[in-house]
Write a protein that holds these residues in place. Structure first.
Motif, PDB file in Angstrom:
ATOM      1  N   ALA A  23      -1.773 -46.125 -37.335  1.00  0.00           N
ATOM      2  CA  ALA A  23      -0.654 -45.689 -38.177  1.00  0.00           C
ATOM      3  C   ALA A  23       0.554 -45.331 -37.316  1.00  0.00           C
ATOM      4  O   ALA A  23       1.705 -45.634 -37.684  1.00  0.00           O
ATOM      5  CB  ALA A  23      -1.075 -44.495 -39.034  1.00  0.00           C
ATOM      6  N   GLU A  24       0.314 -44.700 -36.180  1.00  0.00           N
ATOM      7  CA  GLU A  24       1.419 -44.382 -35.280  1.00  0.00           C
ATOM      8  C   GLU A  24       2.063 -45.653 -34.743  1.00  0.00           C
ATOM      9  O   GLU A  24       3.298 -45.767 -34.682  1.00  0.00           O
ATOM     10  CB  GLU A  24       0.937 -43.509 -34.121  1.00  0.00           C
ATOM     11  CG  GLU A  24       2.064 -43.118 -33.170  1.00  0.00           C
ATOM     12  CD  GLU A  24       1.600 -42.293 -31.986  1.00  0.00           C
ATOM     13  OE1 GLU A  24       2.423 -42.085 -31.066  1.00  0.00           O
ATOM     14  OE2 GLU A  24       0.424 -41.878 -31.958  1.00  0.00           O
ATOM     15  N   TRP A  25       1.222 -46.612 -34.375  1.00  0.00           N
ATOM     16  CA  TRP A  25       1.750 -47.902 -33.903  1.00  0.00           C
ATOM     17  C   TRP A  25       2.610 -48.554 -34.986  1.00  0.00           C
ATOM     18  O   TRP A  25       3.722 -49.010 -34.705  1.00  0.00           O
ATOM     19  CB  TRP A  25       0.590 -48.823 -33.513  1.00  0.00           C
ATOM     20  CG  TRP A  25       1.038 -50.221 -33.225  1.00  0.00           C
ATOM     21  CD1 TRP A  25       1.532 -50.701 -32.054  1.00  0.00           C
ATOM     22  CD2 TRP A  25       1.080 -51.308 -34.154  1.00  0.00           C
ATOM     23  NE1 TRP A  25       1.871 -52.029 -32.186  1.00  0.00           N
ATOM     24  CE2 TRP A  25       1.607 -52.425 -33.459  1.00  0.00           C
ATOM     25  CE3 TRP A  25       0.716 -51.455 -35.495  1.00  0.00           C
ATOM     26  CZ2 TRP A  25       1.773 -53.670 -34.070  1.00  0.00           C
ATOM     27  CZ3 TRP A  25       0.886 -52.690 -36.107  1.00  0.00           C
ATOM     28  CH2 TRP A  25       1.412 -53.779 -35.399  1.00  0.00           C
ATOM     29  N   LEU A  26       2.104 -48.573 -36.205  1.00  0.00           N
ATOM     30  CA  LEU A  26       2.844 -49.204 -37.298  1.00  0.00           C
ATOM     31  C   LEU A  26       4.184 -48.517 -37.526  1.00  0.00           C
ATOM     32  O   LEU A  26       5.203 -49.175 -37.785  1.00  0.00           O
ATOM     33  CB  LEU A  26       2.002 -49.182 -38.574  1.00  0.00           C
ATOM     34  CG  LEU A  26       2.621 -49.844 -39.802  1.00  0.00           C
ATOM     35  CD1 LEU A  26       2.896 -51.324 -39.553  1.00  0.00           C
ATOM     36  CD2 LEU A  26       1.700 -49.668 -41.007  1.00  0.00           C
ATOM     37  N   SER A  27       4.199 -47.190 -37.402  1.00  0.00           N
ATOM     38  CA  SER A  27       5.439 -46.441 -37.650  1.00  0.00           C
ATOM     39  C   SER A  27       6.526 -46.781 -36.637  1.00  0.00           C
ATOM     40  O   SER A  27       7.718 -46.555 -36.898  1.00  0.00           O
ATOM     41  CB  SER A  27       5.156 -44.940 -37.618  1.00  0.00           C
ATOM     42  OG  SER A  27       4.920 -44.490 -36.284  1.00  0.00           O
ATOM     43  N   ARG A  28       6.128 -47.330 -35.504  1.00  0.00           N
ATOM     44  CA  ARG A  28       7.096 -47.677 -34.455  1.00  0.00           C
ATOM     45  C   ARG A  28       7.678 -49.089 -34.616  1.00  0.00           C
ATOM     46  O   ARG A  28       8.593 -49.461 -33.887  1.00  0.00           O
ATOM     47  CB  ARG A  28       6.432 -47.579 -33.078  1.00  0.00           C
ATOM     48  CG  ARG A  28       6.059 -46.154 -32.677  1.00  0.00           C
ATOM     49  CD  ARG A  28       5.229 -46.172 -31.402  1.00  0.00           C
ATOM     50  NE  ARG A  28       4.895 -44.813 -30.947  1.00  0.00           N
ATOM     51  CZ  ARG A  28       5.249 -44.320 -29.768  1.00  0.00           C
ATOM     52  NH1 ARG A  28       5.947 -45.047 -28.920  1.00  0.00           N
ATOM     53  NH2 ARG A  28       4.899 -43.088 -29.431  1.00  0.00           N
ATOM     54  N   GLN A  29       7.125 -49.871 -35.550  1.00  0.00           N
ATOM     55  CA  GLN A  29       7.574 -51.251 -35.711  1.00  0.00           C
ATOM     56  C   GLN A  29       8.770 -51.303 -36.660  1.00  0.00           C
ATOM     57  O   GLN A  29       8.708 -50.745 -37.752  1.00  0.00           O
ATOM     58  CB  GLN A  29       6.437 -52.128 -36.244  1.00  0.00           C
ATOM     59  CG  GLN A  29       5.139 -52.013 -35.452  1.00  0.00           C
ATOM     60  CD  GLN A  29       5.348 -52.160 -33.952  1.00  0.00           C
ATOM     61  OE1 GLN A  29       6.030 -53.079 -33.501  1.00  0.00           O
ATOM     62  NE2 GLN A  29       4.749 -51.256 -33.192  1.00  0.00           N
ATOM     63  N   THR A  30       9.826 -51.971 -36.247  1.00  0.00           N
ATOM     64  CA  THR A  30      11.045 -52.060 -37.058  1.00  0.00           C
ATOM     65  C   THR A  30      11.463 -53.518 -37.208  1.00  0.00           C
ATOM     66  O   THR A  30      11.280 -54.337 -36.295  1.00  0.00           O
ATOM     67  CB  THR A  30      12.203 -51.276 -36.412  1.00  0.00           C
ATOM     68  OG1 THR A  30      12.452 -51.809 -35.094  1.00  0.00           O
ATOM     69  CG2 THR A  30      11.871 -49.793 -36.306  1.00  0.00           C
ATOM     70  N   ARG A  31      12.026 -53.831 -38.361  1.00  0.00           N
ATOM     71  CA  ARG A  31      12.516 -55.186 -38.599  1.00  0.00           C
ATOM     72  C   ARG A  31      13.729 -55.451 -37.715  1.00  0.00           C
ATOM     73  O   ARG A  31      14.670 -54.672 -37.689  1.00  0.00           O
ATOM     74  CB  ARG A  31      12.880 -55.359 -40.069  1.00  0.00           C
ATOM     75  CG  ARG A  31      13.334 -56.783 -40.404  1.00  0.00           C
ATOM     76  CD  ARG A  31      13.832 -56.912 -41.823  1.00  0.00           C
ATOM     77  NE  ARG A  31      12.736 -56.902 -42.785  1.00  0.00           N
ATOM     78  CZ  ARG A  31      12.461 -55.917 -43.613  1.00  0.00           C
ATOM     79  NH1 ARG A  31      13.206 -54.811 -43.602  1.00  0.00           N
ATOM     80  NH2 ARG A  31      11.467 -56.005 -44.462  1.00  0.00           N
ATOM     81  N   GLN A  32      13.685 -56.558 -36.975  1.00  0.00           N
ATOM     82  CA  GLN A  32      14.770 -56.897 -36.054  1.00  0.00           C
ATOM     83  C   GLN A  32      15.469 -58.203 -36.401  1.00  0.00           C
ATOM     84  O   GLN A  32      16.518 -58.512 -35.832  1.00  0.00           O
ATOM     85  CB  GLN A  32      14.222 -56.975 -34.623  1.00  0.00           C
ATOM     86  CG  GLN A  32      13.597 -55.659 -34.161  1.00  0.00           C
ATOM     87  CD  GLN A  32      13.077 -55.744 -32.747  1.00  0.00           C
ATOM     88  OE1 GLN A  32      13.830 -56.034 -31.822  1.00  0.00           O
ATOM     89  NE2 GLN A  32      11.782 -55.510 -32.571  1.00  0.00           N
ATOM     90  N   ARG A  33      14.875 -58.988 -37.308  1.00  0.00           N
ATOM     91  CA  ARG A  33      15.513 -60.226 -37.746  1.00  0.00           C
ATOM     92  C   ARG A  33      14.943 -60.600 -39.112  1.00  0.00           C
ATOM     93  O   ARG A  33      13.992 -59.979 -39.580  1.00  0.00           O
ATOM     94  CB  ARG A  33      15.310 -61.343 -36.722  1.00  0.00           C
ATOM     95  CG  ARG A  33      13.867 -61.646 -36.374  1.00  0.00           C
ATOM     96  CD  ARG A  33      13.776 -62.621 -35.222  1.00  0.00           C
ATOM     97  NE  ARG A  33      12.384 -62.884 -34.840  1.00  0.00           N
ATOM     98  CZ  ARG A  33      12.019 -63.644 -33.819  1.00  0.00           C
ATOM     99  NH1 ARG A  33      12.945 -64.236 -33.071  1.00  0.00           N
ATOM    100  NH2 ARG A  33      10.746 -63.845 -33.532  1.00  0.00           N
ATOM    101  N   SER A  34      15.505 -61.615 -39.726  1.00  0.00           N
ATOM    102  CA  SER A  34      15.183 -61.930 -41.113  1.00  0.00           C
ATOM    103  C   SER A  34      14.432 -63.248 -41.229  1.00  0.00           C
ATOM    104  O   SER A  34      14.967 -64.315 -40.896  1.00  0.00           O
ATOM    105  CB  SER A  34      16.466 -61.999 -41.946  1.00  0.00           C
ATOM    106  OG  SER A  34      16.204 -62.519 -43.233  1.00  0.00           O
ATOM    107  N   TYR A  35      13.218 -63.189 -41.738  1.00  0.00           N
ATOM    108  CA  TYR A  35      12.436 -64.388 -42.054  1.00  0.00           C
ATOM    109  C   TYR A  35      13.142 -65.217 -43.122  1.00  0.00           C
ATOM    110  O   TYR A  35      13.218 -66.442 -43.022  1.00  0.00           O
ATOM    111  CB  TYR A  35      11.061 -63.933 -42.521  1.00  0.00           C
ATOM    112  CG  TYR A  35      10.140 -64.994 -43.060  1.00  0.00           C
ATOM    113  CD1 TYR A  35       9.693 -66.042 -42.261  1.00  0.00           C
ATOM    114  CD2 TYR A  35       9.669 -64.910 -44.373  1.00  0.00           C
ATOM    115  CE1 TYR A  35       8.799 -66.989 -42.755  1.00  0.00           C
ATOM    116  CE2 TYR A  35       8.778 -65.853 -44.866  1.00  0.00           C
ATOM    117  CZ  TYR A  35       8.345 -66.893 -44.060  1.00  0.00           C
ATOM    118  OH  TYR A  35       7.467 -67.824 -44.561  1.00  0.00           O
TER     119      TYR A  35
END
Length: 308
Positions: A23-35
């Protein structure tokens, strides 16, 4: 080979992650570009020339991602099937855009000669976050097996099932990037409670053959084609590329099916994984995409010539 003493910022060294660490790992992931903007829009532009289908979807609330495949318009069951996959690791950009570039610029050269089935972005959640893993911290490219917990892998296997035993060629487009060594392999070691052992990043293009069914001439045909576009990775001082013995110039080998790798999901006689190095000062993103497209063309050319 020395292990790195600096611990990964998530978890306790030597202890596999639990739910809290994931959950901590997931919280650090941010969208950086658009599919949608970078991939789906390109696929939409191909609809006038190819059949486009949604073969599944990822519901990673609040995000929803349709999984898209492109087929030859005039599918003919008498023709050989060529499977092209990209973006199994979402951060490996040229795998996605190289597949799309092949469709746009080269696919029509093979009309009436092969049936094309292309899944250009297998892992769109990871594409947006420039990551190797999926939403659940699973590597899709170790998950192509029965009962897979990676939705991306399971969906692709369902798509491919009708041609699994009849495909002639499967080329899976990847990259080996500097972040493999700085982020993704350290994260893997932390997730699994193991020490991280650096392997070094090869500077250049290489391919991965199937150690259980090697096709050395096929692999060399790809190397010869791609070296017209970008440089080929040399072996290191140990005679290896990325920790594996070099079996021929620019070629290593893995047991594709045994390891649950995407390139092992069919019984195609000609299978390979390409590996482009996008972080080299000697290449541009355009060259990386072109190298992937050149590899696809070389794979089809070889397969057609040697399957008569």
């Amino acid at each position: 080979m020395n292990t790195v003493s600096t611990p990964y910022p998530i978890g306790t060294p030597g202890t596999p992650w639990g739910d809290a660490e994931r959950a901590e790992w997931l919280s650090r992931q941010t969208r950086q570009r658009s599919y949608e903007a970078e991939v789906l829009s390109v696929i939409e532009g191909l609809r006038s020339r190819f059949d486009v289908e949604e073969y599944g979807a990822l519901d990673y609330g609040p995000d929803y991602y349709p999984l898209m495949a492109i087929r030859s318009r005039d599918w003919n069951n008498d023709l050989p099937v060529v499977l092209i996959t990209g973006g199994v690791h979402g951060y490996e950009t040229s795998g996605v855009h190289g597949a799309l570039q092949f469709l746009d610029k080269h696919a029509e050269d093979y009309a009436g000669r092969v049936n094309l089935l292309v899944a250009p972005c297998v892992s769109p959640w990871a594409y947006e976050r420039i990551h190797r893993w999926n939403y659940n911290a699973i590597d899709p490219n170790r998950s192509f097996h029965e009962g897979s917990r990676a939705e991306e892998s399971a969906a692709l296997m369902r798509l491919v099932a009708p041609v699994r035993d009849s495909a002639l060629i499967h080329i899976d487009l990847h990259e080996t990037a500097d972040t493999d060594e700085s982020e993704f392999r350290p994260a893997l070691a932390a997730r699994d409670g193991k020490p991280f052992e650096p392997a070094g990043i090869p500077d250049g293009f290489y391919v991965v053959d199937d150690s259980e069914n090697p096709q050395p001439e096929f692999q060399q045909a790809l190397i010869r084609a791609v070296e017209q576009v970008t440089h080929i990775a040399p072996a290191d001082d140990s005679g290896e590329i990325f920790g594996s013995p070099v079996v021929a110039r620019g070629v290593i080998a893995y047991p594709l099916t045994q390891w649950g790798l995407c390139a092992g999901i069919t019984s195609a006689p000609y299978r390979t994984t390409t590996e482009v190095y996008p972080d080299s000062p000697r290449v541009t993103p355009e060259q990386c995409n072109a190298a992937q497209a050149a590899a696809v063309c070389a794979a089809i050319d070889y397969g057609l010539t040697h399957s008569q």
